[in-house]
Design a protein around this motif. Structure first.
Motif, mmCIF file in Angstrom:
data_model
loop_
_atom_site.group_PDB
_atom_site.id
_atom_site.type_symbol
_atom_site.label_atom_id
_atom_site.label_comp_id
_atom_site.label_asym_id
_atom_site.label_seq_id
_atom_site.Cartn_x
_atom_site.Cartn_y
_atom_site.Cartn_z
ATOM 1 N N THR A 102 44.603 45.414 35.728
ATOM 2 C CA THR A 102 44.897 44.007 35.462
ATOM 3 C C THR A 102 43.859 43.111 36.098
ATOM 4 O OG1 THR A 102 46.452 44.172 37.300
ATOM 5 C CG2 THR A 102 47.395 44.052 35.101
ATOM 6 N N SER B 180 44.558 27.295 38.416
ATOM 7 C CA SER B 180 45.299 27.506 37.167
ATOM 8 C C SER B 180 46.261 26.353 36.919
ATOM 9 C CB SER B 180 46.013 28.856 37.176
ATOM 10 O OG SER B 180 46.827 28.991 38.302
ATOM 11 N N SER C 167 41.338 40.579 34.252
ATOM 12 C CA SER C 167 41.374 39.146 34.587
ATOM 13 C C SER C 167 39.998 38.651 34.971
ATOM 14 C CB SER C 167 42.340 38.894 35.745
ATOM 15 O OG SER C 167 43.610 39.368 35.427
ATOM 16 N N LEU D 4 46.387 32.650 32.806
ATOM 17 C CA LEU D 4 46.968 33.962 33.111
ATOM 18 C C LEU D 4 45.991 34.799 33.942
ATOM 19 C CD1 LEU D 4 49.585 35.399 32.518
ATOM 20 C CD2 LEU D 4 48.519 36.472 30.549
ATOM 21 N N ALA D 5 44.712 34.767 33.551
ATOM 22 C CA ALA D 5 43.714 35.551 34.293
ATOM 23 C C ALA D 5 43.609 35.073 35.737
ATOM 24 C CB ALA D 5 42.361 35.451 33.593
ATOM 25 N N SER E 276 53.774 35.514 33.454
ATOM 26 C CA SER E 276 53.031 34.789 32.422
ATOM 27 C C SER E 276 53.618 33.404 32.166
ATOM 28 C CB SER E 276 52.966 35.590 31.127
ATOM 29 O OG SER E 276 54.194 36.174 30.852
ATOM 30 N N LEU F 158 46.903 36.025 37.651
ATOM 31 C CA LEU F 158 46.990 37.461 37.941
ATOM 32 C C LEU F 158 46.007 37.867 39.027
ATOM 33 C CD1 LEU F 158 47.484 39.159 34.473
ATOM 34 C CD2 LEU F 158 49.002 39.252 36.445
ATOM 35 N N ALA F 159 44.766 37.363 38.912
ATOM 36 C CA ALA F 159 43.766 37.701 39.923
ATOM 37 C C ALA F 159 44.243 37.233 41.298
ATOM 38 C CB ALA F 159 42.426 37.058 39.566
#
Lengths: 317, 293
Positions: free
Chosen positions: B31, B219, B35, B273-274, A138, B277-278
């Motif tokens: 998760t 991101s 996401s 974050l999404a 994160s 993570l994806a």
């Protein structure tokens, strides 16, 4: 050793030269060049021409580049448009604050990241390890101003534990001045460390797990060395090297973060200077600040590489 | 910010027997599902922004109100609705994030593949990539954005142009592995041109890495856009999450109006974050070591 140092320094100089040259030409090829930015709308054409001549902007591009480079080597970054003062002086005034901020964050990230990374590696799969993995991923999503504002509002404004802006209380003297300095430094540094720590500790953890599976660790165990000694002395020494390289590569990000956090905390470093210069369209200051930060980052990176060579027993110099 | 979350690309996997089941397995992870859901909601918010809230402009009577039924995210010092600002800001963040990462992907893939297959290009490309990775990116982008008049288009170009080196490095390292594989030698023996080998043989093998790169680069681009807007270099005609934070900073309401900074911050955190993570789970799902072959 000398040869390595020289070649690494040469590479750094080359990097800076390429950066300066490419940005010089890029900036002059872009649609809104510095001439139009500087020239105010209500000037007569004669005044415009005179102003351009003063700054040498009427000469051919190639000549401008050569003289720009010559001045740069002598440490001359031009004159600020707004404050009639050499850009070099303005930036050198602010640079120590940024170095203090980024340097403290760098050292603290390593100092805190090592124990966390090692403990997570040793206790693989336990709660600390899982928490670190979540935190490390994160951290990529943490936006420095958001973190800085959160710290400022909570620890600065609500609890009142730390000052919400500035770098030092001007009324303090002697030891009090140092304490005030440290007190003002806490929140800006913390906002940088929170963003940097996760990936750093995570890298250290991964390296450590790999190192702990090596034969020489098993050999140390067979020789009867305590677990503590195996992990912290033999293991860490080898795991720390790739993590050091990562920190070197992250220096650019660290400086970028410093620019943002200084803006939030009104910290008088180069970052806050950039923010102010952007508001005033003080173009030479922005360009000078980039060059100084680039030089700092590139040479600090060269230094970490040299440190790597000193620490790594496999490289004989 | 731009932490190298991907230090090592997963080794090239053999063409999977059933593509559909691998996608299904990927999406079934909690998760990943979460996401993808977050990303979908963000896209819907961006597309239907005018239906959700009026574009914030001018001054309103309710100044610095804390969140309530009328103003879900409260109001700022001009009386504008923060919820509307966040919704409209989603557009800018998504458009710049996606467009910039596509530019970075096109540049990075071209340069990375060329470097992996053609030796002479490799030397030059590696030097340029190293130089760009060594420089502090944010100050560099600030310098360029300050000269051109900032708009969604110029910001996209600037961010995209400085995000390609990371993509190029990933694609190149993967491309080098594939260039050394026997089937590439086979293609060469059969008389395939360099162009054909790169586009028909190597490119398909790095496509999944490209998908990961788009998500991770997007991101980072969102974070860069927010940073530039926060420093006053955003598009003055488009709402952006960074601009909401800048407004709070400029009006000195940071310490009083927590809602004005919390909600755009959460939006940045969730989106980035999404996407991260994806992207990371996608990278893992291609790794045969984790899937048991």
């Amino acid at each position: 050793m000398l040869r390595f140092v020289l070649s690494r320094a040469l590479k750094a100089v080359l990097t800076v030269w390429i950066a300066i040259t490419s940005t010089f030409f890029l900036l002059r090829l872009l649609p809104g060049d510095p001439t139009t930015l500087m020239v105010e709308g209500d000037m007569t054409p004669e005044m415009q021409a005179a102003l351009l001549k003063t700054y040498g902007l009427d000469r051919p591009l190639w000549e401008q580049y050569v003289s720009y480079l010559r001045e740069l080597i002598q440490g001359n970054l031009g004159i600020s448009f707004r404050q009639i003062q050499p850009v070099t002086d303005i930036i050198l005034d602010r640079l120590p604050w940024t170095l203090l901020l980024a340097g403290s964050a760098f050292v603290l990230t390593i100092a805190v990241g090592i124990p966390i990374g090692v403990t997570a590696a040793v206790n693989r799969g336990k709660w600390l390890d899982r928490a670190l993995q979540g935190f490390g991923i994160s951290a990529n999503a943490l936006f420095v101003p958001s973190v800085a504002i959160l710290l400022l509002v909570f620890f600065g404004a609500q609890l009142g534990w730390f000052p919400i802006g500035g770098a030092i209380d001007p009324d303090t003297r002697g030891l009090g001045a140092y304490l005030s300095l440290a007190h003002h430094l806490v929140l800006p540094v913390l906002s940088l460390v929170l963003v940097q720590l996760g990936p750093y500790a995570l890298t250290l953890r991964t390296n450590m797990i790999e190192v702990l599976g090596e034969d020489y660790i098993r050999a140390a165990q067979a020789r009867g060395l305590s677990a503590r000694r195996r992990v912290w002395k033999h293991g860490l020494r080898n795991a720390i090297l790739p993590a050091l390289t990562l920190m070197g590569l992250q220096l650019g990000t660290l400086v970028g973060g410093a620019v943002l956090t200084e803006t939030v905390f009104a910290y008088p470093g180069v970052g806050r200077l950039i923010y102010e210069a952007v508001g005033q369209q003080d173009y030479p200051v922005i360009q000078g600040a980039f060059i100084m930060l680039a030089v700092t980052v590139v040479f600090a990176n060269a230094l970490t590489d040299m440190l790597y060579a000193v620490l790594n027993p496999r490289i004989r110099l | 910010m731009s932490a190298p979350v991907l230090t090592e690309p997963a080794p090239p996997s053999a063409p999977s027997a059933s593509k559909r089941s691998s996608w299904y397995g990927y999406l079934r992870q909690p998760t990943v599902a979460l996401s993808v859901l977050v990303l979908l909601v963000m896209v819907l918010m961006a597309v239907f922004a005018p239906l959700i809230a009026d574009e914030p402009s001018g001054a309103g009577p309710d100044v610095l109100q804390s969140p309530s039924g009328a103003h879900w995210f409260g109001t700022d010092d001009l009386g504008q609705d923060v919820f509307a600002q966040v919704v409209w800001g989603t557009r800018t963040s998504l458009v710049i994030g996606l467009a910039a990462s596509l530019i970075a992907l096109a540049l990075g893939t071209t340069i990375g593949l060329a470097a992996a297959y053609f030796r002479p290009i490799d030397a030059v490309a590696t030097v340029i990539t190293d130089v760009m990775l060594a420089l502090p990116t944010l100050p560099l982008m600030i310098m360029l954005a300050a000269v051109v008049s900032p708009s969604v288009v110029t910001l996209t170009l600037i961010i995209g142009f400085f995000a390609w080196p990371e993509v190029a490095r990933l694609i190149r390292s993967q491309g080098l592995v594939i260039s050394a594989m026997p089937y590439i030698d086979g293609a060469r023996v059969l008389g395939a041109t360099g162009w054909r080998i790169v586009t028909r043989e190597i490119l398909p093998a790095v496509v999944s890495l490209m998908i990961v790169s788009v998500l991770l680069t997007a991101s980072r681009a969102v974070i860069s856009e927010a940073g530039l807007s926060f420093l006053g270099l955003g598009d003055p005609d488009a709402w952006s999450w960074g601009r909401i934070l800048l407004n709070a900073q400029r009006s000195g309401t940071i310490a009083i109006a927590w809602w004005q900074t919390l909600f755009p911050s959460l939006a940045i955190l969730l989106l980035v974050l999404a996407a991260t993570l994806a992207g990371m789970r996608f990278n893992d799902s291609r790794d045969p070591r984790r899937n048991g072959g």
